[in-house]
Scaffold this active site. Structure first.
Site, PDB file in Angstrom:
ATOM      1  CD  GLU A 126       1.631  -5.652   5.350  1.00  0.00           C
ATOM      2  OE1 GLU A 126       2.405  -6.616   5.563  1.00  0.00           O
ATOM      3  OE2 GLU A 126       0.899  -5.589   4.345  1.00  0.00           O
ATOM      4  CB  ALA A 165      -0.870  -0.021   1.252  1.00  0.00           C
ATOM      5  N   GLY A 177       0.699  -4.992   0.811  1.00  0.00           N
ATOM      6  CA  GLY A 177      -0.449  -5.006  -0.095  1.00  0.00           C
ATOM      7  C   GLY A 177      -0.100  -5.590  -1.455  1.00  0.00           C
ATOM      8  CD  GLU A 198      -2.523  -7.497   2.479  1.00  0.00           C
ATOM      9  OE1 GLU A 198      -2.165  -6.328   2.270  1.00  0.00           O
ATOM     10  OE2 GLU A 198      -3.311  -7.828   3.387  1.00  0.00           O
TER      11      GLU A 198
HETATM   12  N1  3HC Z   1       4.590   3.393  -0.030  1.00  0.00           N
HETATM   13  C1  3HC Z   1       5.051   4.604  -0.356  1.00  0.00           C
HETATM   14  N2  3HC Z   1       6.339   4.862  -0.634  1.00  0.00           N
HETATM   15  C2  3HC Z   1       7.183   3.840  -0.573  1.00  0.00           C
HETATM   16  C3  3HC Z   1       6.778   2.544  -0.235  1.00  0.00           C
HETATM   17  C4  3HC Z   1       5.410   2.333   0.043  1.00  0.00           C
HETATM   18  N3  3HC Z   1       4.928   1.132   0.359  1.00  0.00           N
HETATM   19  N4  3HC Z   1       7.853   1.737  -0.259  1.00  0.00           N
HETATM   20  C5  3HC Z   1       8.889   2.505  -0.595  1.00  0.00           C
HETATM   21  N5  3HC Z   1       8.497   3.772  -0.793  1.00  0.00           N
HETATM   22  C6  3HC Z   1       9.314   4.902  -1.213  1.00  0.00           C
HETATM   23  C7  3HC Z   1      10.395   5.224  -0.210  1.00  0.00           C
HETATM   24  O1  3HC Z   1       9.909   6.067   0.823  1.00  0.00           O
HETATM   25  C8  3HC Z   1      11.421   5.891  -1.067  1.00  0.00           C
HETATM   26  O2  3HC Z   1      10.993   7.213  -1.278  1.00  0.00           O
HETATM   27  P1  3HC Z   1      12.061   8.406  -1.408  1.00  0.00           P
HETATM   28  O3  3HC Z   1      12.901   8.043  -2.586  1.00  0.00           O
HETATM   29  O4  3HC Z   1      11.208   9.596  -1.578  1.00  0.00           O
HETATM   30  O5  3HC Z   1      12.824   8.390  -0.124  1.00  0.00           O
HETATM   31  C9  3HC Z   1      11.303   5.164  -2.405  1.00  0.00           C
HETATM   32  O6  3HC Z   1      10.018   4.538  -2.390  1.00  0.00           O
HETATM   33  C10 3HC Z   1      12.346   4.096  -2.622  1.00  0.00           C
HETATM   34  O7  3HC Z   1      12.366   3.267  -1.474  1.00  0.00           O
HETATM   35  P2  3HC Z   1      13.735   2.753  -0.833  1.00  0.00           P
HETATM   36  O8  3HC Z   1      14.686   3.876  -0.721  1.00  0.00           O
HETATM   37  O9  3HC Z   1      13.359   2.017   0.400  1.00  0.00           O
HETATM   38  O10 3HC Z   1      14.228   1.772  -1.986  1.00  0.00           O
HETATM   39  P3  3HC Z   1      14.902   0.359  -1.880  1.00  0.00           P
HETATM   40  O11 3HC Z   1      15.107  -0.099  -3.269  1.00  0.00           O
HETATM   41  O12 3HC Z   1      16.043   0.395  -0.933  1.00  0.00           O
HETATM   42  O13 3HC Z   1      13.814  -0.618  -1.202  1.00  0.00           O
HETATM   43  C11 3HC Z   1      11.666  -1.617  -0.872  1.00  0.00           C
HETATM   44  C12 3HC Z   1      12.619  -0.912  -1.856  1.00  0.00           C
HETATM   45  C13 3HC Z   1      12.258  -2.973  -0.468  1.00  0.00           C
HETATM   46  C14 3HC Z   1      10.361  -1.805  -1.571  1.00  0.00           C
HETATM   47  C15 3HC Z   1      11.518  -0.752   0.407  1.00  0.00           C
HETATM   48  O14 3HC Z   1      11.182   0.546   0.010  1.00  0.00           O
HETATM   49  C16 3HC Z   1      10.469  -1.216   1.368  1.00  0.00           C
HETATM   50  O15 3HC Z   1      10.720  -2.091   2.181  1.00  0.00           O
HETATM   51  N6  3HC Z   1       9.276  -0.588   1.301  1.00  0.00           N
HETATM   52  C17 3HC Z   1       8.225  -0.819   2.276  1.00  0.00           C
HETATM   53  C18 3HC Z   1       7.518  -2.098   2.024  1.00  0.00           C
HETATM   54  C19 3HC Z   1       6.374  -2.247   2.986  1.00  0.00           C
HETATM   55  O16 3HC Z   1       6.511  -2.095   4.195  1.00  0.00           O
HETATM   56  N7  3HC Z   1       5.207  -2.555   2.461  1.00  0.00           N
HETATM   57  C20 3HC Z   1       4.039  -2.684   3.263  1.00  0.00           C
HETATM   58  C21 3HC Z   1       3.286  -1.408   3.213  1.00  0.00           C
HETATM   59  S1  3HC Z   1       1.950  -1.380   4.317  1.00  0.00           S
HETATM   60  C22 3HC Z   1       0.732  -2.212   3.500  1.00  0.00           C
HETATM   61  O17 3HC Z   1       0.934  -2.682   2.435  1.00  0.00           O
HETATM   62  C23 3HC Z   1      -0.575  -2.261   4.228  1.00  0.00           C
HETATM   63  C24 3HC Z   1      -1.537  -3.194   3.537  1.00  0.00           C
HETATM   64  O18 3HC Z   1      -1.491  -4.441   4.156  1.00  0.00           O
HETATM   65  C25 3HC Z   1      -2.971  -2.706   3.630  1.00  0.00           C
END
Ligand code: 3HC
Length: 686
Positions: free
Chosen positions: A126, A64, A103, A106
């Site tokens: 998450e 998400a 997400g 998912e």
């Molecule tokens: N939403 C919004 N922005 C995101 C994002 C997300 N899920 N994941 C990454 N970004 C953004 C980062 O903030 C960063 O932004 P910036 O350049 O402005 O700082 C940019 O994308 C690049 O991210 P990274 O610097 O972290 O890039 P990497 O290549 O090192 O890593 C990644 C990529 C492994 C995808 C890492 O970003 C990551 O772990 N992201 C989070 C994944 C996550 O936690 N997903 C779950 C989200 S919650 C959810 O899905 C709820 C659902 O169940 C309803």
């Protein structure tokens, strides 16, 4: 008209939806809308027999869109999309590369089949944001991979590689990965040709009877109870998975959503999401866009003590060849033995393969002469923390290192500018402040001297990432960000002792707050004679001096603030207690009766105050950097988000009032102007 976020193309009856929303294809509103509409179109097309959904760019959906959290919801939601997937009368195949996270996974779970390239990783992380998968993940995963695997995947939060995902049944095939699109389309055709059923994850039978599931969950809870303390998400995740085992899918989804919303509103999740963004913000530092970087192909570490050998390991583990130098042969041998033993231990625990161990051993060299620095692109000095010694070493390094090499000092509180000044190239000198053990702790403070060049700063920040650390930029001051801020906690703790408060009460309050140990337990661990005791000039003026004079140097001597048994288990010490009472009696005041919360505020409000000073002096770039530094360097509990956001949460006016009270009681502290101004204006740091 085609939507630029989601293109639809056809290949012999297979529709391919390709989403392109850099950088990580997060499932924000526009992306959801695009998928929802395009999927509707593809499914309604009678010529389409199957659908493949995949992403362009570096990764499958990363989840998400976290930036939308806390903002008003805009349809379609993930559930709307997934209902459409579930209702489809044609197979939908998710083709995964990069990472399918949160997400994103998912979404894949709501497809009928999943394939991935060999390098793909899949996870529901998450929990690290203090959340749970709120789009059916806790209901679909147990149905697909079983309850026990789902608990590990979702509570653990660690992504699994494609091969492992295949083993546990999370995906159906690992592709060759040469041409993912073509291979995924071929797979979809195979499904159609073989008349494969529409396998809706939601309809899969449970792998365990309700009784078996309850026992598995109870066992999991019991085994992990300790690591859940302080966090809200793990408990809610387990409850959501429980719901997948004891009620129908739709009712499970409802329960999942309730538990998700509870987390979303929790301060723990707000803190953990803050740290997610703080980590990424810390990487952005003010350097000229075109400053470039020094290419680092080889590293020399000067000094083979605890820090030197830890730093050597950190670089070896990141794939750099390292020469560890110490002019004292026995010290060098001890350090080298530690490096080798640690690599062996990693291999014997299965954390690295034997061939990786061998490669790291081969990349490790030692030398007793400093001229070995001549070959290195980066020299890290890690000798004893004394300015004259470090200056002497830097003079020699300056004479020997190649032009353009980065010269780094691992000083933890000395004046980096005074070190740089003895060289003819202060622009190449930078602080790389590692935290012990340097191969484990995530924080790396990159210290910018008055003359350090942008190019060298950028190089150091990139190195931090390559080392798997969080690099935080700091200006020059006594203790830099993390040590300076936390020194205020120690001082506040010592003041309480002088008033007659017992160390175990202080430590218990800190552990209750979420630190792995309190300041006095830490002193006993490090050694009371190591920090803040001058053997030549000790006269029973403080509790610490009395304890040291009595030979109570901490765990290593069997006693300090606590008494230790053979297993190094500490119990409150009668000697320490009597000493403290004796000191407190001199003030003529009775010892205060403090609650754990009082102690927490007494110790940690001065840290918030010091953070404000670090900001106003320009030592730290942003409040979130301070939070990040303390979470990564001092195990500040991540679910409070670090001192600055926690301070915001407590209320800055309340903090100022409490600090003023400490000052009125004689505490030698001053309140930061920035803190006072913000408090008066009703502002926050973040
Ligand atoms: N939403 C919004 N922005 C995101 C994002 C997300 N899920 N994941 C990454 N970004 C953004 C980062 O903030 C960063 O932004 P910036 O350049 O402005 O700082 C940019 O994308 C690049 O991210 P990274 O610097 O972290 O890039 P990497 O290549 O090192 O890593 C990644 C990529 C492994 C995808 C890492 O970003 C990551 O772990 N992201 C989070 C994944 C996550 O936690 N997903 C779950 C989200 S919650 C959810 O899905 C709820 C659902 O169940 C309803």
């Amino acid at each position: 008209m085609t939507n630029p976020l989601c293109t639809l193309s056809h290949e012999d009856g297979v529709a391919v939806l390709a989403i392109d929303s850099p950088p990580v294809n997060a499932l924000g509103q526009a992306v959801r809308q695009a998928i929802h509409e395009t999927m509707g179109k593809a499914l309604a097309d009678p010529a389409v027999t199957a659908v493949v959904i995949l992403c362009a760019g570096r990764t499958f959906f990363a989840g998400a869109d976290i930036t939308e959290f806390g903002k008003p919801f805009a349809a379609p939601g993930l559930h709307d999309m997934f209902d459409r997937f579930d209702g489809a009368s044609k197979p939908i195949v998710a083709a995964i590369h990069g990472t399918a996270l949160g997400g994103g996974l998912e979404l894949a779970l709501a497809c009928h089949y999943r394939v991935a390239v060999p390098t793909a990783k899949l996870g529901l992380p998450e929990v690290a944001l203090g959340l749970l998968p709120g789009a059916g993940g806790t209901q679909r995963a147990p149905r697909l991979i079983g309850v026990a695997q789902a608990l590990d995947l979702i509570v653990g939060g660690k992504p699994v590689a494609a091969a492992q995902a295949l083993r546990i049944g999370l995906i159906d095939r690992v592709l060759e990965g040469q041409d993912m699109r073509a291979e995924a389309v071929a797979y979809a055709r195979e499904l159609v040709a073989s008349g494969a059923p529409l396998r809706r994850t939601r309809d899969l039978p449970a792998d365990l009877t309700p009784q078996e599931a309850a026992a598995t969950i109870a066992d999991y809870r019991a085994r992990h109870a300790k690591s859940f303390v302080g966090f809200k998400a793990p408990g809610n995740i387990v409850r959501a998975i429980e719901a997948a085992t004891d009620r129908p899918f739709e009712a499970g989804l409802t329960r999942e959503w309730e538990l998700f919303e509870e987390l979303m509103a929790s301060p723990e999740s707000a803190a953990q999401r803050h740290i997610f963004f703080a980590e990424r913000a810390a990487a952005k530092v003010p350097v000229a866009r075109d400053c470039g970087e020094v290419a680092i192909a080889s590293v020399a570490v000067v000094g083979a003590g605890t820090m030197g050998s830890g730093i050597t390991l950190a670089f070896l583990n990141a794939g750099f060849p390292v020469t560890m130098i110490d002019v004292n042969p026995p010290a060098l041998e001890r350090g080298a033995a530690h490096v080798r033993a640690t690599l062996e231990a990693l291999a014997s625990k299965g954390r690295i393969t034997p061939s990786v161990r061998d490669a790291r051993m081969a990349a490790f060299a030692t030398a007793t002469a400093l001229d070995a620095v001549a070959r290195a692109d980066l020299v890290v000095e890690a000798v004893f923390e004394r300015l004259d010694l470090k200056q002497q070493v830097f003079r020699q390094i300056d004479a020997l290192a190649k032009p353009g090499a980065v010269l780094a000092s691992n000083t933890s509180f000395l004046d980096l500018d005074a070190i740089a000044a003895v060289t003819a190239r202060p622009a190449d000198v930078v602080g790389l402040h590692f935290f012990a053990p340097a191969n484990i702790m995530r924080l790396l403070e990159v210290v910018r001297g008055a003359k350090t060049s942008d190019r060298v700063i950028q190089t150091a920040m990139t190195l931090g990432r390559k080392l798997g650390k969080v690099a935080v930029l700091s200006g020059v001051c006594d203790g830099f960000i993390a040590n300076r801020a936390m020194a205020r906690r120690s001082e506040a703790a010592d003041r309480l002792l002088e008033q007659g408060v017992m160390p175990w009460d202080v430590d218990a309050a800190m552990v209750g707050y979420g630190f792995p140990m309190g300041p006095f337990q830490m002193m006993d661990l490090v050694g009371l004679d190591v920090i803040g005791w001058d053997k030549e000039n000790t006269a029973g003026r403080t509790v610490q001096e009395v304890l040291c004079e009595a030979g109570r140097l901490g765990q290593k001597s069997g006693s300090g603030y606590y008494d230790y048994d053979a297993q190094r288990r500490g119990t409150p010490s009668a000697f320490a207690e009597a000493t403290i009472r004796d000191f407190a009696a001199r003030s003529g005041q009775p010892a205060p009766t403090l609650s754990a919360q009082d102690i927490i505020e007494h110790l940690l409000f001065p840290v918030v105050n010091e953070g404000a000073k670090l900001l106003e002096e320009g030592i730290a770039l942003r409040a979130s950097d301070i939070d990040m530094a303390l979470v990564a360097g001092y195990a500040w509990p991540v679910y409070t988000g670090g001192p600055m956001i926690w301070g915001d949460h407590c209320g800055l006016a309340r903090i100022v009032a409490a600090l003023d009270e400490q000052i009125a009681q004689g505490a030698p502290i001053t309140v930061s102007n920035l803190l006072r101004t913000k408090a008066a204006a009703g502002e926050t740091f973040l």
